[in-house]
Design a protein around this motif. Structure first.
Motif, short mmCIF file in Angstrom:
data_model
loop_
_atom_site.label_atom_id
_atom_site.label_comp_id
_atom_site.label_asym_id
_atom_site.label_seq_id
_atom_site.Cartn_x
_atom_site.Cartn_y
_atom_site.Cartn_z
N PHE A 279 0.83 -1.21 0.00
CA PHE A 279 0.00 0.00 0.00
C PHE A 279 0.86 1.26 0.00
O PHE A 279 0.63 2.20 -0.77
N VAL A 280 1.89 1.29 0.87
CA VAL A 280 2.74 2.48 0.96
C VAL A 280 3.48 2.71 -0.36
O VAL A 280 3.58 3.85 -0.84
N LEU A 303 3.32 -0.79 10.56
CA LEU A 303 4.45 -1.56 10.04
C LEU A 303 5.63 -1.51 11.02
O LEU A 303 6.32 -2.53 11.23
N ALA A 304 5.87 -0.37 11.60
CA ALA A 304 6.97 -0.24 12.57
C ALA A 304 6.71 -1.12 13.80
O ALA A 304 7.64 -1.74 14.34
N PRO A 313 11.76 -12.06 12.61
CA PRO A 313 12.92 -11.44 11.96
C PRO A 313 12.77 -11.49 10.44
O PRO A 313 12.11 -12.35 9.89
N GLY A 314 13.40 -10.59 9.79
CA GLY A 314 13.35 -10.55 8.34
C GLY A 314 13.84 -9.20 7.85
O GLY A 314 14.38 -8.40 8.60
N THR A 315 13.66 -8.95 6.58
CA THR A 315 14.09 -7.69 5.99
C THR A 315 13.24 -6.55 6.53
O THR A 315 12.01 -6.58 6.44
N SER A 316 13.88 -5.55 7.08
CA SER A 316 13.16 -4.40 7.63
C SER A 316 12.93 -3.38 6.53
O SER A 316 13.88 -2.75 6.03
N GLU A 317 11.68 -3.25 6.12
CA GLU A 317 11.35 -2.31 5.06
C GLU A 317 10.76 -1.02 5.59
O GLU A 317 10.66 -0.04 4.86
N CYS A 318 10.37 -1.03 6.86
CA CYS A 318 9.69 0.14 7.42
C CYS A 318 10.58 1.38 7.35
O CYS A 318 10.15 2.43 6.88
N TRP A 319 11.84 1.25 7.82
CA TRP A 319 12.69 2.43 7.90
C TRP A 319 13.10 2.92 6.52
O TRP A 319 13.32 4.11 6.30
#
Length: 332
Positions: A279-280, A303-304, A313-319
């Motif tokens: 969506f983002v 999301l954060a 754990p996984g790929t952090s896409e939020c930041w």
């Protein structure tokens, strides 16, 4: 005062209407309890004995002068005059009585006689009367939330009726927001909210109203469950902005820290995260003028929270998305 009373008794309808319309000005100029109480009692007498056309204007006066109603010392006497019309055989007269009670809810809502009279009107087959009962119920709950303990079964039954007008169903569902402080009622209402949203005959306005009510009744004792959060997340990519906003605002009440660390839970949380990221990114692809900043901020906040949980754990896409948002904001 005596001049207005004499004009109200005039055989000429235009003179009566003009006289009734002068009462709000009278109350504003002379806001004395004795005068206000006496004038409203005279309006009550006139409401009980007049035609429906004049009753309409009297109900309007109650709405325009509602701030003066608490000064009435003989509210029970005024209520008796209004209830005499509410129990009449004329459905239009009953509708006007309901409108007047709704406009005067600040003083009428607490009386059991009023609550019983309004509750009976839901049994009517006249569409205008049911619509008036719905609107009056919503007004009364603002001043007497305890009324919901009396009327909630009827309200829920009517809200489940897909044959009702969407405007009436929406008002009924929104009135259930007052159930938030009630532990037992909010738990019962929780399951109804998902049913109303998922029902194939529920319109967009009904779904949006239900999401707002669902958000209002989410409490520490009544948290949003994971399966329901995943269900709501499906609505964040709808075309209508109001639906996206309602869904994200509801999803914002979800607490990812409540979940356990099994595979099934992880899959559901990943599905929610994927929808938020998608969506983002779709919003970022739009032109600046059409981006929904409010929805983007809500989505990033949820999301954060998800990515802050070490259980997934996984790929952090939020930041990365936040950084992209900040770069866009600086350019703007």
């Amino acid at each position: 005062m005596f001049k207005l009373e004499a004009d109200c008794r005039s055989p000429v309808p235009a003179t009566q209407v003009q006289a009734v319309g002068q009462f709000p000005k009278l109350f504003d100029q002379f806001p004395f309890p004795t005068l206000v109480g006496s004038a409203f009692l005279k309006l009550g007498d006139l409401f009980r004995s007049s035609s429906n056309s004049l009753r309409f204007h009297i109900a309007q006066v109650f709405g325009a002068s509602s701030k003066h109603l608490p000064q009435i010392t003989h509210t029970e006497e005024l209520l008796k005059r209004v209830l005499a019309v509410l129990y009449s055989n004329d459905p239009i007269a009953r509708v006007l009585a309901l409108r007047l009670i709704g406009n005067g809810s600040i003083v009428f809502a607490k009386y059991p006689e009023t609550q019983h009279g309004v509750l009976l009107r839901f049994q009517s087959t006249h569409p205008l009367e049911i619509a008036a009962a719905v609107q009056t119920t919503q007004s009364m709950l603002k001043y007497s939330p305890e009324f919901l303990a009396v009327v909630w079964k009827t309200v829920i039954a009517k809200a489940c009726d897909t044959q009702m007008l969407d405007s009436a169903r929406t008002q009924l569902i929104r009135s259930l927001e007052h159930a938030a402080p009630n532990l037992q009622l909010s738990v019962v209402l929780y399951d109804y909210c998902r049913t109303w949203i998922s029902h194939p005959e529920s319109s967009i306005v009904v779904q949006n109203a239900t999401m707002e009510t669902w958000k209002a009744i989410i409490q520490p004792h009544n948290r949003l469950r994971l399966e329901d959060a995943e269900f709501v997340s499906c609505y964040i990519q709808r075309e209508l902005a109001s639906t996206r906003r309602a869904a994200l605002a509801l999803l914002y009440k979800w607490d990812p820290s409540d979940q356990s660390s099994d595979i099934t839970v992880e899959d559901k949380v990943d599905a929610i995260r994927s929808r938020l990221v998608s969506f983002v990114k779709q919003e970022y692809e739009k032109r600046s003028a059409s981006m929904d900043i409010y929805c983007i901020r809500l989505a990033l906040a949820v999301l954060a929270r998800i990515e802050a949980q070490s259980l997934y754990p996984g790929t952090s896409e939020c930041w990365e998305l936040v950084e992209a948002y900040n770069c866009w904001a600086l350019k703007v």
